[in-house]
Design a protein around this motif. Structure first.
Motif, PDB file in Angstrom:
ATOM      1  N   SER A 133       0.757  11.149 -10.100  1.00  0.00           N
ATOM      2  CA  SER A 133       0.533   9.712 -10.278  1.00  0.00           C
ATOM      3  C   SER A 133       1.813   8.990  -9.879  1.00  0.00           C
ATOM      4  N   ILE A 136       6.517   9.643  -0.405  1.00  0.00           N
ATOM      5  CA  ILE A 136       5.932   8.352  -0.759  1.00  0.00           C
ATOM      6  C   ILE A 136       6.366   7.338   0.288  1.00  0.00           C
ATOM      7  N   GLY A 155      -0.736   4.719  -7.050  1.00  0.00           N
ATOM      8  CA  GLY A 155      -1.537   5.660  -6.277  1.00  0.00           C
ATOM      9  C   GLY A 155      -1.563   7.027  -6.929  1.00  0.00           C
ATOM     10  N   VAL A 156      -2.551   7.828  -6.560  1.00  0.00           N
ATOM     11  CA  VAL A 156      -2.720   9.173  -7.105  1.00  0.00           C
ATOM     12  C   VAL A 156      -2.963  10.124  -5.945  1.00  0.00           C
ATOM     13  N   LEU A 157      -2.392  11.322  -6.019  1.00  0.00           N
ATOM     14  CA  LEU A 157      -2.603  12.352  -5.013  1.00  0.00           C
ATOM     15  C   LEU A 157      -2.932  13.668  -5.708  1.00  0.00           C
ATOM     16  N   TYR A 206       3.790   5.196  -9.221  1.00  0.00           N
ATOM     17  CA  TYR A 206       3.820   3.753  -9.452  1.00  0.00           C
ATOM     18  C   TYR A 206       5.086   3.177  -8.814  1.00  0.00           C
ATOM     19  N   ASN A 232       0.850  -1.184   0.000  1.00  0.00           N
ATOM     20  CA  ASN A 232       0.000   0.000   0.000  1.00  0.00           C
ATOM     21  C   ASN A 232       0.888   1.238   0.000  1.00  0.00           C
ATOM     22  N   LEU A 233       0.435   2.277  -0.696  1.00  0.00           N
ATOM     23  CA  LEU A 233       1.171   3.524  -0.772  1.00  0.00           C
ATOM     24  C   LEU A 233       0.471   4.578   0.066  1.00  0.00           C
ATOM     25  N   LEU A 234       1.242   5.337   0.811  1.00  0.00           N
ATOM     26  CA  LEU A 234       0.736   6.496   1.532  1.00  0.00           C
ATOM     27  C   LEU A 234       1.442   7.700   0.935  1.00  0.00           C
ATOM     28  N   LEU A 235       0.667   8.544   0.258  1.00  0.00           N
ATOM     29  CA  LEU A 235       1.219   9.696  -0.443  1.00  0.00           C
ATOM     30  C   LEU A 235       0.848  10.968   0.306  1.00  0.00           C
ATOM     31  N   ALA A 273       2.579  -1.302  -6.804  1.00  0.00           N
ATOM     32  CA  ALA A 273       1.397  -0.562  -6.368  1.00  0.00           C
ATOM     33  C   ALA A 273       1.311   0.764  -7.116  1.00  0.00           C
TER      34      ALA A 273
END
Length: 167
Positions: free
Chosen positions: A146, A99, A160-162, A148, A80-83, A158
């Motif tokens: 974005s 990240i 993710g987008v922020l 990756y 899991n990513l936490l941005l 994984a």
């Protein structure tokens, strides 16, 4: 955690204990209740691949001890990513995109991270589950980063987008 379900087939309701053996040691144990057990082995011991392990049942007052082999397949850890980023990012100033890469293996993630922000692509290397990117000054408004993470030999990729507010 690697989970191995075990069923002891007998006339009665078997009890006792079952151990999972690999590489000369016990990597997990569980109590048998009504002929059923789920042995949990630590993920840190087993890297992603197939393993042939020994399942050893201790027996009880009415059921004799037994051994059996089983092949288990260990997959890559879920990621899991936490941005996070400087929010709001003052117009005309740079900021930082942080990240954090978490995963179910218990080991810090390493590997390449690709980021697209403001029409530019960045590639950074994550160490101990952390990577940062300097965000260039942007126009007032909401922009999208974005991200990756490519994964590694033990950790899945994984995406993710922020949304980042500027101004």
């Amino acid at each position: 955690v690697v989970r191995v379900p075990v069923e002891i087939e007998t006339e009665g309701a078997a009890g006792g204990r079952v151990d999972l053996h690999w590489n000369g040691g016990i990597i997990g144990s569980a109590d048998v209740v009504d002929g059923q057990a789920v042995v949990e082995g630590p993920r840190r011991v087993l890297l992603p691949k197939s393993y042939r392990v020994l399942v050893r049942y201790s027996g009880d007052a009415t059921t004799q001890a037994a051994d059996g082999g089983v092949t288990i397949q260990v997959g890559k850890a879920r990621t899991n990513l936490l941005l996070s980023a400087t929010q709001p990012l003052p117009a005309g100033r740079s900021g930082t995109l942080t990240i954090r890469i978490g995963n179910s293996s218990g080991f810090p993630a390493t590997g390449w991270v690709n980021v697209v922000y403001g029409g530019k692509a960045f590639r950074v290397f994550a160490v101990r589950g952390l990577a940062t990117v300097t965000l260039q000054p942007g126009r007032t408004g909401t922009h999208r980063a974005s991200v990756y993470y490519e994964g590694s030999g033990t950790v899945s990729p994984a995406f993710g987008v922020l949304s980042i507010r500027v101004g």
